[in-house]
Design an enzyme around this catalytic site. Structure first.
Site, PDB file in Angstrom:
ATOM      1  CG  HIS A  68     104.315 121.128  76.655  1.00 47.98           C
ATOM      2  ND1 HIS A  68     104.240 120.464  75.528  1.00 47.98           N
ATOM      3  CD2 HIS A  68     104.245 120.151  77.478  1.00 47.98           C
ATOM      4  CE1 HIS A  68     104.044 119.253  75.592  1.00 47.98           C
ATOM      5  NE2 HIS A  68     104.072 118.866  76.885  1.00 47.98           N
ATOM      6  CD  GLU A  71     107.582 119.424  80.389  1.00 46.17           C
ATOM      7  OE1 GLU A  71     107.940 118.184  80.250  1.00 46.17           O
ATOM      8  OE2 GLU A  71     106.557 120.019  80.449  1.00 46.17           O
ATOM      9  CG  HIS A  72     108.483 117.518  75.684  1.00 45.00           C
ATOM     10  ND1 HIS A  72     108.315 116.350  75.176  1.00 45.00           N
ATOM     11  CD2 HIS A  72     107.311 117.879  76.575  1.00 45.00           C
ATOM     12  CE1 HIS A  72     106.966 116.125  75.500  1.00 45.00           C
ATOM     13  NE2 HIS A  72     106.539 116.856  76.313  1.00 45.00           N
ATOM     14  CD  GLU A 143     102.367 115.931  75.821  1.00 45.44           C
ATOM     15  OE1 GLU A 143     103.618 116.260  75.314  1.00 45.44           O
ATOM     16  OE2 GLU A 143     102.175 116.180  77.102  1.00 45.44           O
TER      17      GLU A 143
END
Lengths: 434, 421
Positions: A68, A71-72, A143
């Site tokens: 993740h 991905e960012h 997040e």
């Protein structure tokens, strides 16, 4: 380019144009004449569960949340922020990470070729600076905190932790506030090199597009990318580790308190792992249809418990299965009485075993499944997501209708065994603060 | 009746809208009504009978809801159907589905006294009560709702489209049936069809089942509509506390511009530049540059003229986040908008409008809402209007914003919240 094939479905009035580029990237084009929007979804078989792997013989254990994080971070390249580059042509881009894959997509009604080049460039050419990594760590921490305040996310996470002893599906996709501290430039580069190889990825595009134009452009841009990048990493393909996961659950009940007005409850059942391919599709159809037949909106169960107030519009059910070998059924929602909710759900399963399943209900469920599949071909977003999911999970999207028709009532009767096995059951509850 | 047939879809969407003023005295009844109507018709006298009929129509999907458009409350019924062309030969779902939809609204199941059934009302009362009580469970949505409540406490906009908890218990089947009658009297009922259907056949069925109740768009003479902003006062700041892990900040601003006003498109673009997209100032400067938030965005309420900025932030950074968010508004008002920012925003809106042509249900919504401001809902018209806005107008739109309310939802203690786990 290798293996260009065109497969059509008369029933759906759709065609899939499939090829593999010279660098190994498989591509599917689904033309949708008359649509103004085109979308492209580039995925790689790398998700939150791929934490431990062997690369060039060496065992690597990486922190939870790294897929993740990567991905960012790919949204920044040497030319600056990738969102800005898409904004230049008015296109919208985004990305997501699941347990099994990371996906990057854009939607545009103009200058599709430019956007497509941009998508492939930013995903395959990473650019990391330590300063930007630190900034992203703060963003991701917010997040994670947002999910910590989400009672439904908590109930689901707690369920997974109680269902699985060792399978990494029990870890949060974005990781934890602690685990993301260990992510650095070197690890991000290692994982990108290992898991973003063209042959492990998939590109699916849909819109009012001519497939030959798309393929020609992709071949040209693949050659450019190869030149820029040089030889692929010597380490070769990463090897995923088998997870030694026992069939039983960790604990039968988990609870958490939260500042909420309404309790939520999830009842989950740990299913046997499904193999990628037709088995995964068949199992998902059988268990999905069974849950719909027992608990769907047209059932006596739904009517009675909606009336009594035990369930409400948040009530839902589903079967989740991934090719890394996890699978579970889950039924849940908000309720005023979690214990009565669980009892009602279990009673319904027992009653179905004693009384049998209804043939007319089953026929209606299959109509419904057919309708919702046809409906999904309406939107280019759903087309790419459906074609991608089928391909990554190893089943043929055009065989879906036949697979639905092949499911029989006896399959559902057998599927009921899972819901009647207390050793594979977990109840996860989030209650209001005392 | 609004028909938009298209051959490129496999499904059709049908939407029916009925509009009322959002008013303290009636809001709760109007909110409850669509959910009670879902409990059956004279011909299909239970929710389960309706659901089974829908399934048999190849999984037609029924959705009922209540919307808040400015200070009006809109009852909305929606059906999604497979296009008759995609069904086995000889089968058709359009006519029976439209009949069912009309029956839900015009011929619901009633008891011997002519009231909506008490059991259905009691169930939906319970559901709505739990829904209203449960709003606090979604912290981002709760913070936004609280900001609106505080900011518009003395205006209809401060009411939720789902009504008021305090008024819920007093509603019964007779009152609800009277409310249904009052809503439909004068029949300002809009029926939209878009997607895969035969327009001639559809026109015939819609006229047959809805007949004289059809009206086309526009405002009703006897409706109040949306009220003006109150006289400006000093900005308010409210902090509330809950045991949460992350603070939620919502800034409520007022704009002197509404949908029917000439400055509408400039305000829309201003909101886009401020926080409507990932290339916008809030995302770039508050998330990417400062690393303060994961979500930082602004939304624009077009009928009343409101702009909300919302973000999730570490509790100790609330003041910094507030200042940085307001600084983005101030920067636009000072003229700090690059040609690139403006052009990117214009393109994003233009593409968004164009792409609606691929999404019939959203196209219907846009058409209905724009008609409330006397505007065309055609995507091309909207794109042209966005293209005509110049930078000075965007700057003026930001300069015209007035901060009304700063709302913060914060953890009970600074640092780690005491949340049991």
């Amino acid at each position: 380019m290798r293996e260009l094939t065109v497969r059509t479905s008369q029933r759906l009035d759709e065609a899939l144009h499939e090829a593999t580029l010279d660098d190994g990237l498989p591509v599917v084009v689904v033309p949708k004449p008359g649509y103004l929007k085109s979308v492209a979804l580039l995925t790689t078989r790398y998700g939150a569960v791929d934490q431990a792997f062997r690369l060039g013989g060496e065992l690597r254990r990486t922190p939870a949340g790294i897929a993740h994080f990567l991905e960012h971070k790919l949204f920044e390249d040497q030319a600056g922020d990738v969102f800005d580059q898409f904004a230049r042509v008015g296109a919208a881009a985004n990305a997501y990470t699941t347990h099994h894959e990371t996906g990057y997509y854009f939607a545009t009604s103009e200058r599709f070729p430019e956007c497509l080049d941009l998508l492939l460039d930013f995903v395959t050419d990473p650019y990391f600076t330590q300063e930007q990594i630190e900034k992203e760590r703060q963003v991701i921490a917010q997040e994670i905190r947002m999910y910590l305040d989400d009672p439904d996310a908590r109930a689901h996470q707690n369920l997974l932790r109680a269902l699985y002893h060792r399978h990494p599906v029990r870890e949060e996709v974005p990781g934890t506030l602690e685990s993301i501290q260990a992510i650095d430039k070197g690890l991000l580069e290692l994982c990108h090199g290992a898991f973003y190889r063209p042959e492990d990825m998939l590109l699916v595009v849909s819109g009012d597009l001519a497939p030959q134009d798309v393929f020609a452009q992709l071949e040209a841009s693949a050659a450019r990318r190869r030149e820029r990048r040089g030889a692929p990493p010597a380490a070769g393909a990463p090897e995923r580790l088998e997870v030694d996961e026992p069939p039983g659950v960790v604990e039968a009940a988990v609870e958490e308190r939260h500042p909420v007005a309404s309790p939520r409850v999830l009842v989950g059942w740990k299913d046997a792992p499904a193999a990628a391919g037709a088995d995964l599709l068949r199992r998902s159809l059988v268990q999905g249809l069974l849950l719909e037949l027992l608990y769907g909106r047209s059932t006596a169960f739904y009517e009675a418990h909606y009336a009594s107030g035990l369930i409400d519009g948040s009530f839902s059910h589903g079967w989740m299965g991934g090719r890394s070998g996890y699978a579970y059924s889950v039924v849940g929602g908000e309720t005023k009485d979690p214990d009565a909710f669980v009892a009602a759900v279990l009673d319904r399963a027992r009653e179905a075993r004693q009384g049998g399943l209804d043939r007319d209900d089953f026929a209606r469920m299959r109509n419904r499944a057919y309708g919702s599949f046809v409906r999904s071909w309406n939107s280019v977003e759903q087309v790419v997501s459906q074609v991608t999911s089928a391909r990554l999970n190893g089943w043929d999207v055009l065989a879906y209708v036949e697979a639905v028709e092949a499911v029989g009532l006896a399959d559902l009767e057998a599927g009921l065994d899972l819901l009647l096995d207390p050793a594979r059951r977990v109840v996860s509850i989030v209650r209001p603060l005392a | 009746m609004h028909l938009a047939p298209s051959r490129k879809f496999k499904t059709a969407v049908v939407k029916v809208f009925v509009r009322a003023d959002l008013d303290r005295a009636t809001a709760t009844e109007v909110a409850l009504l669509p959910f009670v109507l879902r409990h059956g018709t004279r011909r299909l006298p239970s929710m389960r009978a309706v659901n089974r009929a829908l399934e048999a129509l190849y999984g037609a999907r029924l959705g009922v809801d209540v919307l808040k458009l400015g200070e009006q409350q809109v009852l909305s019924l929606r059906l999604d159907l497979l296009g008759d062309a995609y069904l086995p030969p000889g089968e058709g779902v359009l006519a029976p589905a439209l009949e069912l939809l009309a029956d839900l609204l015009l011929d619901p199941r009633r008891d011997d006294q002519g009231a909506l059934p008490a059991a259905a009302v009691a169930q939906e009362q319970d559901k709505l009560r739990r829904y209203l009580e449960g709003l606090i469970d979604d912290k981002a949505a709760w913070a936004s709702e609280r900001c609106v409540q505080v900011m518009c406490a003395d205006e209809p906009y401060g009411l939720s489209e789902y009504g008021r908890l305090d008024d819920l218990a007093a509603v019964d089947g007779a009152r609800l049936e009277a409310r249904r009658g009052a809503l439909l009297a004068g029949a300002p009922l809009d029926v939209y069809l878009a997607g895969a259907f035969d327009p001639d056949a559809a026109r015939e069925v819609v006229l047959r089942v809805f007949g004289a109740r059809l009206a086309g768009g526009g405002a009703r003479a006897d409706q109040r509509g949306t009220t003006d902003h109150p006289a400006p006062g000093a900005p308010r700041a409210v902090t509330e506390r809950l045991p949460v892990k992350q603070a939620r900040l919502v800034l409520g601003l007022r704009a002197p511009v509404r949908l029917a006003d000439p400055g509408y498109w400039a305000l829309l673009l201003m909101n886009g530049v401020l926080g409507g997209f990932p290339h916008a100032k809030l995302f770039r400067n508050v998330r990417e540059k400062a690393g303060l938030c994961y979500d930082a965005a602004s939304t624009h309420e077009r009928l009343k003229g409101l702009v909300f900025i919302a973000c999730g932030v570490e509790a100790r950074e609330v003041a910094r986040a507030r200042d940085l968010c307001l600084e983005q508004v101030a920067a636009i008002a000072r003229g700090e908008v690059t040609d690139e920012e403006l052009e990117h925003t214009r393109l994003a809106y233009a593409q968004g409008y164009r792409q609606l042509l691929d999404a019939p249900a959203q196209l219907v919504n846009l058409d209905y809402i724009m008609a409330l401001g006397g505007r065309s809902g055609a995507p091309d018209d909207a794109s042209r209007a966005v293209a005509a806005v110049v930078k000075d107008e965007v700057v003026a739109a930001a300069a015209g914003l007035r901060l009304d309310t700063t709302y913060a939802l914060e953890p009970e203690e600074q640092g780690e919240a005491a949340c049991a786990s």
